[in-house]
Enzyme design. Structure first.
Site, PDB file in Angstrom:
ATOM      1  N   ASN A   1     -12.395  -9.345   4.688  1.00 31.19           N
ATOM      2  CA  ASN A   1     -12.570  -9.399   6.149  1.00 31.19           C
ATOM      3  C   ASN A   1     -13.976  -9.936   6.456  1.00 31.19           C
ATOM      4  OD1 ASN A   1     -12.952  -8.913   8.871  1.00 31.19           O
ATOM      5  ND2 ASN A   1     -12.175  -6.814   8.828  1.00 31.19           N
TER       6      ASN A   1
ATOM      7  N   CYS B   1     -14.662  -7.919  15.667  1.00 30.59           N
ATOM      8  CA  CYS B   1     -13.762  -8.862  14.969  1.00 30.59           C
ATOM      9  C   CYS B   1     -13.023  -9.783  15.937  1.00 30.59           C
ATOM     10  CB  CYS B   1     -12.766  -8.108  14.097  1.00 30.59           C
ATOM     11  SG  CYS B   1     -13.561  -7.326  12.684  1.00 30.59           S
TER      12      CYS B   1
ATOM     13  N   HIS C   1      -6.393 -12.558  12.599  1.00 30.43           N
ATOM     14  CA  HIS C   1      -7.593 -11.983  11.972  1.00 30.43           C
ATOM     15  C   HIS C   1      -7.240 -11.348  10.623  1.00 30.43           C
ATOM     16  CE1 HIS C   1     -11.249  -9.845  11.311  1.00 30.43           C
ATOM     17  NE2 HIS C   1     -10.722  -8.662  11.542  1.00 30.43           N
TER      18      HIS C   1
HETATM   19  O1  UT7 Z   1     -11.281  -5.787  11.540  1.00 30.34           O
HETATM   20  C1  UT7 Z   1     -11.078  -4.434  11.766  1.00 30.34           C
HETATM   21  C2  UT7 Z   1     -11.732  -3.718  10.621  1.00 30.34           C
HETATM   22  N1  UT7 Z   1     -11.042  -2.721   9.914  1.00 30.34           N
HETATM   23  C3  UT7 Z   1      -9.720  -2.678   9.641  1.00 30.34           C
HETATM   24  O2  UT7 Z   1      -8.898  -3.454  10.048  1.00 30.34           O
HETATM   25  C4  UT7 Z   1      -9.307  -1.556   8.729  1.00 30.34           C
HETATM   26  C5  UT7 Z   1      -7.926  -1.069   8.977  1.00 30.34           C
HETATM   27  N2  UT7 Z   1      -7.559  -0.044   7.998  1.00 30.34           N
HETATM   28  C6  UT7 Z   1      -7.244  -0.350   6.724  1.00 30.34           C
HETATM   29  O3  UT7 Z   1      -7.258  -1.508   6.341  1.00 30.34           O
HETATM   30  C7  UT7 Z   1      -6.825   0.778   5.828  1.00 30.34           C
HETATM   31  O4  UT7 Z   1      -6.724   1.974   6.560  1.00 30.34           O
HETATM   32  C8  UT7 Z   1      -7.780   0.986   4.614  1.00 30.34           C
HETATM   33  C9  UT7 Z   1      -7.643  -0.185   3.649  1.00 30.34           C
HETATM   34  C10 UT7 Z   1      -9.201   1.132   5.066  1.00 30.34           C
HETATM   35  C11 UT7 Z   1      -7.358   2.234   3.860  1.00 30.34           C
HETATM   36  O5  UT7 Z   1      -5.995   2.143   3.481  1.00 30.34           O
HETATM   37  P1  UT7 Z   1      -5.002   3.350   3.777  1.00 30.34           P
HETATM   38  O6  UT7 Z   1      -3.700   2.935   3.268  1.00 30.34           O
HETATM   39  O7  UT7 Z   1      -5.087   3.687   5.240  1.00 30.34           O
HETATM   40  O8  UT7 Z   1      -5.585   4.469   2.861  1.00 30.34           O
HETATM   41  P2  UT7 Z   1      -6.085   5.944   3.255  1.00 30.34           P
HETATM   42  O9  UT7 Z   1      -7.425   5.891   3.892  1.00 30.34           O
HETATM   43  O10 UT7 Z   1      -4.981   6.676   3.957  1.00 30.34           O
HETATM   44  O11 UT7 Z   1      -6.194   6.566   1.847  1.00 30.34           O
HETATM   45  C12 UT7 Z   1      -5.039   6.764   0.972  1.00 30.34           C
HETATM   46  C13 UT7 Z   1      -5.541   7.338  -0.333  1.00 30.34           C
HETATM   47  C14 UT7 Z   1      -6.465   8.529  -0.155  1.00 30.34           C
HETATM   48  O12 UT7 Z   1      -6.257   9.428  -1.223  1.00 30.34           O
HETATM   49  P3  UT7 Z   1      -5.337  10.723  -1.048  1.00 30.34           P
HETATM   50  O13 UT7 Z   1      -5.963  11.510   0.056  1.00 30.34           O
HETATM   51  O14 UT7 Z   1      -3.971  10.208  -0.696  1.00 30.34           O
HETATM   52  O15 UT7 Z   1      -5.409  11.385  -2.389  1.00 30.34           O
HETATM   53  C15 UT7 Z   1      -7.831   7.939  -0.270  1.00 30.34           C
HETATM   54  O16 UT7 Z   1      -8.801   8.850  -0.682  1.00 30.34           O
HETATM   55  O17 UT7 Z   1      -6.297   6.360  -1.047  1.00 30.34           O
HETATM   56  C16 UT7 Z   1      -7.616   6.853  -1.302  1.00 30.34           C
HETATM   57  N3  UT7 Z   1      -8.546   5.731  -1.153  1.00 30.34           N
HETATM   58  C17 UT7 Z   1      -8.856   4.936  -2.170  1.00 30.34           C
HETATM   59  N4  UT7 Z   1      -8.484   4.903  -3.460  1.00 30.34           N
HETATM   60  C18 UT7 Z   1      -8.987   3.922  -4.240  1.00 30.34           C
HETATM   61  C19 UT7 Z   1      -9.199   5.327  -0.029  1.00 30.34           C
HETATM   62  N5  UT7 Z   1      -9.939   4.234  -0.317  1.00 30.34           N
HETATM   63  C20 UT7 Z   1      -9.747   3.984  -1.623  1.00 30.34           C
HETATM   64  C21 UT7 Z   1     -10.241   2.979  -2.506  1.00 30.34           C
HETATM   65  N6  UT7 Z   1      -9.828   3.002  -3.791  1.00 30.34           N
HETATM   66  N7  UT7 Z   1     -11.097   2.018  -2.095  1.00 30.34           N
END
Ligand code: UT7
Length: 332
Positions: free
Chosen positions: A286, A116, A256
């Site tokens: 993204n 990225c 970004h």
């Molecule tokens: O350019 C570089 C590329 N990547 C990035 O910049 C990514 C950086 N990271 C992020 O943007 C975030 O970490 C994500 C958007 C990927 C995830 O958001 P988060 O706030 O870190 O969520 P999480 O992975 O901690 O998940 C929180 C909850 C979980 O459920 P529990 O365990 O709290 O019950 C996940 O299972 O949300 C759940 N979850 C979802 N729910 C609905 C994870 N993905 C999803 C989804 N829809 N798509």
């Protein structure tokens, strides 16, 4: 001798027609619009459809948009750089195909990959060729067909990424406008947290890889998130400080577009307000190497000659950086 600065003199962009909305994703994985918008700021993303079309298709269209808009003769271009993490194929650059297809027959060309951060690092490379006086027109294109490495059953990644391309033309400037300063960084210990395991030289794609879905991008979202905010804020703060820039001296933060919460947290840490932040993640998601040039594409009409812009990016590798840039034209 007059000092040559490298500046951007033209911008172009292209996103494919097909829209993948949050509602569409609700039918594909266990997710919902409310979660996606509140956790990422993304409402929809564009997907390139069509057999055999790769990142070059996006790059060619963005470049053609730039050439037509500014009436640039492609034969006058010296160098074409395609910043991409999703090249058309291995062993033959996406840039050489792109250059030929846009009629840049006098240019040489190559790809650049820093995930990225590819476009941001590409700005640094393009600038050096201009500042040295070797070349007069460098076309830098950020293009990624991210849908080619997405597992549309993995809700941790499929909601984030989209396809698109943006292009800028670098030319010399003698008024001191354009590139001013940069801090670019990498840390190889980050590669286990974001990337595609198979398809490269370590793990060529085979039956085992496909069985384990290793041809798709995987990420540890939380680790990437924390590193992105900390590192982009760190280098941007240093850039501001060593150029004696106060909050009110900066017109724009062009960061970004990976997650709205990462963008907000970064702006917050460097004490810039939301009206100074360029934003278009809502409609494209993204797009990896294309996020920054697509910001310039969308905001070009608002930019004024002399505006101070802080660029920042973070990506796989890990890779990150910040660039201080003075915009050099009014778009009337
Ligand atoms: O350019 C570089 C590329 N990547 C990035 O910049 C990514 C950086 N990271 C992020 O943007 C975030 O970490 C994500 C958007 C990927 C995830 O958001 P988060 O706030 O870190 O969520 P999480 O992975 O901690 O998940 C929180 C909850 C979980 O459920 P529990 O365990 O709290 O019950 C996940 O299972 O949300 C759940 N979850 C979802 N729910 C609905 C994870 N993905 C999803 C989804 N829809 N798509």
């Amino acid at each position: 001798m007059t000092k040559l600065n490298a500046t951007i003199t033209a911008v172009g962009g292209y996103v494919p027609e097909h829209i993948l909305s949050n509602k569409d994703l609700e039918t594909m994985v266990e997710t919902n619009d409310e979660w996606i918008v509140s956790r990422t700021g993304i409402k929809e993303r564009r997907i390139l459809k069509g057999e055999g079309l790769g990142s070059s298709f996006l790059a060619i269209n963005a470049a053609k948009d730039l050439l037509a808009k500014k009436n640039v003769d492609p034969k006058t271009i010296d160098l074409v750089i395609v910043a991409t993490a999703t090249p058309d194929m291995q062993g033959a650059s996406t840039a050489s195909y792109t250059a030929s297809k846009i009629g840049a027959i006098n240019a040489f060309s190559f790809d650049m990959d820093a995930a990225c951060s590819s476009f941001l690092f590409g700005m640094s490379v393009a600038a050096r060729y201009i500042e040295s006086g070797i070349y007069k027109k460098v076309l830098l294109i950020g293009a990624d067909k991210n849908s080619s490495m997405i597992d549309y059953t993995d809700r941790a990644t499929c909601i984030i990424f989209g396809d698109g391309a943006g292009a800028v033309l670098f030319e010399p400037n003698t008024e001191g406008l354009g590139m001013q300063d940069e801090i670019l960084k990498t840390d190889g210990s980050g590669r286990e947290f974001l990337g595609v395991k198979s398809g490269g030289s370590c793990h060529p794609t085979n039956e085992h890889a496909i069985k384990n879905k290793q041809q798709f991008i995987k990420q540890d979202g939380k680790t990437v998130f924390k590193n992105a905010v900390f590192n982009m804020a760190d280098v941007s703060t240093k850039i501001l400080k060593r150029n004696n820039l106060k909050k009110e001296d900066v017109q724009w933060l062009a960061v970004h577009q990976a997650n709205q919460r990462i963008i907000d947290a970064t702006a917050n840490r460097i004490e810039l307000s939301s009206d100074q932040v360029m934003l278009n993640i809502e409609k494209y998601g993204n797009t990896t190497s294309a996020t920054i040039p697509l910001l310039l594409y969308d905001y070009e009409s608002k930019l004024k000659k002399g505006d101070n812009i802080i660029f920042a990016a973070f990506g796989g590798g890990f890779s990150w950086g910040s660039i201080y840039f003075k915009w050099s034209y009014n778009n009337n």
